[in-house]
Scaffold this motif. Sequence first.
Motif, PDB file in Angstrom:
ATOM      1  N   ASP A  64       6.421   3.843   8.159  1.00 35.15           N
ATOM      2  CA  ASP A  64       6.863   2.549   7.802  1.00 35.15           C
ATOM      3  C   ASP A  64       7.159   2.402   6.262  1.00 35.15           C
ATOM      4  N   GLY A  65       8.475   2.357   6.192  1.00 38.49           N
ATOM      5  CA  GLY A  65       9.112   2.604   4.764  1.00 38.49           C
ATOM      6  C   GLY A  65       8.579   3.934   4.166  1.00 38.49           C
ATOM      7  N   ASP A  66       7.779   3.999   3.095  1.00 34.09           N
ATOM      8  CA  ASP A  66       7.361   5.364   2.655  1.00 34.09           C
ATOM      9  C   ASP A  66       6.073   5.755   3.132  1.00 34.09           C
ATOM     10  N   GLN A  85       1.856   8.588   1.498  1.00 36.33           N
ATOM     11  CA  GLN A  85       3.226   8.244   1.057  1.00 36.33           C
ATOM     12  C   GLN A  85       4.034   9.643   0.994  1.00 36.33           C
ATOM     13  N   ARG A  87       8.211  10.347   0.389  1.00 34.36           N
ATOM     14  CA  ARG A  87       9.612   9.860  -0.197  1.00 34.36           C
ATOM     15  C   ARG A  87      10.147  10.893  -0.831  1.00 34.36           C
TER      16      ARG A  87
END
Lengths: 153, 157
Positions: A64-66, A85, A87
């Motif tokens: 979900d996103g990063d 996280q 990214r």
Amino acid sequence: MNWPQVELTDVERFRALAAGVPGAAVTERVLPQDPDRVQAMLADLDVFATIQADLVSATLEERDGDRVVVRAKGARGQRARLEGQLRPGWCWLQSRFLITGMAVAAEPGGGTRVALTGGIRVPGRAAIIPIRVRHESNKTLDRLQELLRERGQ
Amino acid sequence: MRAAQRGDTVAMNEVLDALTPYVGRICGPIALHDGADAAQEALIAIFRGLHSLQEPAALFGWARAIAVREAVRVARRGQRQRPAELADLPAADDPQLAIDVQDVLRRLSPEHRAVLVLRDLEGMDEHAAAAVLDVPTGTAKSRLHRARASFRKAWSS
């Protein structure tokens, strides 16, 4: 008013986050490859599993996103649900019993600085049992370097 | 924030994401070319002390005080420039202050830059700025006066 701004690299930010985790040691190395190449390689969870000594596989379960959830399987059959996280140039994951992180930044003058930390987590706490953490990180960096050479030009 | 203080390192990472631009904004004008070192050292001090922060709602105010302290310390350590020569003052909303400030900041001491940042960038009153800097209000006031004076001098020379 045109105030001067400061932007930190991911490695500089990484040192700060690791400072909040007693027992964590940050191991850094400058590699000759370009940051884009190192980042691309570290974004691949198969590479992540290959360079970490105790892992045989790491699979992305949720994103979900990063924010991610990664299922990891250890060499002795142990399993871990890592969340955190992920990214480009940044990875920070924790399970109840593990903490692992990596950051990448362009090195002034060329090459890429890679910073690693991680180890066995004091369960549920922001702390790492400080046994052989630098040794393990150095081995991880050795494997990353080797992989970059193997998949080189 | 509570989760970060309880030892959730993923929550700590989110606190880091939220604080980094703010700490950089404080450290940049005070530490100038040592700004990145100052911001990194401020964030290290913040994360080492995160568990001890009593009131999570006070995070940004607490971080600001640490950032100012570290920026002044790192700037003093790395200071290579001469201290400012001082004259008289423009006010905070003086249009002259809208000009690029970097050259003038460079000629001020870190302590003078710190009071300017707290008053003119952070919008704090003299009393609150003095509390962050841990100096009497009169000292903060005179530093501000002298800092603004050097702006005036720079533009009128």
